[in-house]
Scaffold this motif. Sequence first.
Motif, short mmCIF file in Angstrom:
data_model
loop_
_atom_site.label_atom_id
_atom_site.label_comp_id
_atom_site.label_asym_id
_atom_site.label_seq_id
_atom_site.Cartn_x
_atom_site.Cartn_y
_atom_site.Cartn_z
N ARG A 449 -14.19 -19.15 10.16
CA ARG A 449 -15.03 -18.38 9.25
C ARG A 449 -14.20 -17.81 8.12
O ARG A 449 -13.12 -17.25 8.34
N ALA A 450 -14.73 -17.95 6.90
CA ALA A 450 -14.14 -17.30 5.73
C ALA A 450 -15.23 -16.41 5.13
O ALA A 450 -16.34 -16.87 4.86
N GLY A 451 -14.90 -15.14 4.96
CA GLY A 451 -15.88 -14.20 4.42
C GLY A 451 -15.38 -13.58 3.13
O GLY A 451 -14.25 -13.09 3.08
N ILE A 452 -16.21 -13.59 2.11
CA ILE A 452 -15.83 -13.04 0.81
C ILE A 452 -16.86 -12.01 0.39
O ILE A 452 -18.06 -12.30 0.32
N SER A 453 -16.37 -10.80 0.10
CA SER A 453 -17.23 -9.74 -0.43
C SER A 453 -16.73 -9.40 -1.83
O SER A 453 -15.57 -9.04 -2.01
N SER A 479 -15.50 -27.66 9.84
CA SER A 479 -16.49 -26.93 10.65
C SER A 479 -16.55 -25.44 10.31
O SER A 479 -17.35 -24.70 10.88
N SER A 480 -15.72 -24.99 9.38
CA SER A 480 -15.67 -23.55 9.06
C SER A 480 -16.89 -23.12 8.25
O SER A 480 -17.48 -23.92 7.50
N GLN A 481 -17.26 -21.85 8.39
CA GLN A 481 -18.36 -21.26 7.65
C GLN A 481 -17.81 -20.43 6.49
O GLN A 481 -16.77 -19.78 6.61
N LEU A 482 -18.55 -20.42 5.38
CA LEU A 482 -18.22 -19.56 4.25
C LEU A 482 -19.36 -18.58 4.07
O LEU A 482 -20.50 -18.97 3.79
N LEU A 483 -19.07 -17.29 4.25
CA LEU A 483 -20.10 -16.24 4.18
C LEU A 483 -19.80 -15.30 3.03
O LEU A 483 -18.64 -15.08 2.66
N PHE A 484 -20.87 -14.70 2.49
CA PHE A 484 -20.73 -13.78 1.37
C PHE A 484 -21.36 -12.42 1.68
O PHE A 484 -22.38 -12.33 2.36
N SER A 485 -20.76 -11.39 1.17
CA SER A 485 -21.23 -9.99 1.14
C SER A 485 -22.14 -9.59 2.27
O SER A 485 -21.69 -9.27 3.36
#
Length: 496
Positions: A449-453, A479-485
């Motif tokens: 998982r990569a999360g960017i706010s 297979s990684s997820q990219l999520l925002f805020s």
Amino acid sequence: MLGRLLLIFSSMHVAYAISIQLQQTWLRFVENRAKRCCQRIRGEDRISALPDDLLMHILLFLPGTKDVVATMILSKRWRSIWTMVPRLGYYDDTHKVFSGGLFGRLLGRLFDKSEQQQRCLWRFIDKSLQLHKAHVLESLLIKLGPSGDHVDVGKWIAIVVARRVRELTLMITWSAEPASLSKSLYTCDTLVELHLSNNIIVDVPSRVCLSSLKSISLYCVVYKDEDSLVRLLSNCPILKLLWVKRHHQDNVRNFNIRVTSLECLIYVNVNFFGVHNEGIGGSLVIDSPALKKFFYRDYSEDSCLIENKPCFDKANIGFLSYPDDKFMRSISSVMNFELDLRTATVVWCNAINFSKLIECKVTLLAELEYWLESLMGLLQNCPNLKVLFIDQTLIRLDENFSLSWKEPSSVPGCFSAHLEIFDWKGYIGRSKEKEAIKYIFANSKCLKRAGISMKSSGKLEAKEKMMKELESMSRVSTSSQLLFSSQLKFPKVGYK
């Protein structure tokens, strides 16, 4: 067994329901001066017919001791119930119970009406503590201020020590001389938690033994001398948690913590550059081999030495002055690390090998041109890192700020084999930041998982553009997820 459990839970439910009904009944009585104090059904006072233990349990749901004491006028049955309640709390607004009305007049008769207008709060505490009869006082909280220069706090402490108090919280915010405590406090064998705050003097006698004490909070108190501090801490054989906040008038230059049983230390020193010593730096010495959690904030020039190198589970570090190598290496075994990144702490990034580090949070607290490169240096020394959290929300970077980025000569080992979670809070989208994220995405083979706010001050169009740019970046971990805020729930890394 199941039947007993159901009985206990049903009793708790009934007790809570009754307590709500009691509060509502009491409020109607005070406001309307009703003739009846409790709800009566067919002439029977069912609440007052309950056992003493259950009535005391009901009183524990009331917000403060003033409300507990107020129940004495409900009926003869209630007159002494409050004196057996095991938890007491006194706050600055306690004096409001004397401010006129039927209840004020009744309490005035009990607690000496002549003192009603002057020092009624302290009179109330004094009298109610003397009338209290519980064999063991589970907890006492007293919060006083801003005036009270003639209050004998030591007398109250002596009373609650005799009541075998287990948890004591004392907060004094008046500007007069520091409050003195009873010497008997330092030999209280029932005390488990002690919280002292603000204008209190810690004057520890030669005879001291706190055999049951597990937790101490010393928040901006004054120490008679350094020996008092040493005697206090060295005579707590099972102490687990120590919470210290210092100020420039605490009368201690060399702060020594030598507690073999200590597992968690929170230490905050807000003295800026040795003002408490007229420019002469002090020191913090920690000798606690069982220490597992360490929260450290020091904004002075005091040195810090950790002896008998403990194996930390968690450490949260921040300071303004440069630490010596021995201090830096003493926390190299940490598994969960939170670092305030500023000029003084950048030196850590390339110098120390954190071979056991699993989770790391880096908080940017200064405009550092080379912070991204320093971050890569830190990651080179964290071969087993699984979680990386960057927080850039606490500083305001100028638009013209020059940020440097250069790919490391070799890929950090954690990228190849361990890093699973990468979060960046306060992402701005500068060109060098994009290059750094591209590098992390391109080399983190185990990323889940990569999360960017993004900065909240940015316009919606700019945010959408940054999101598209990030989504277009290639990730080696397919297979990684990219999520925002709003999709993110950032982990709390460090001391809990």
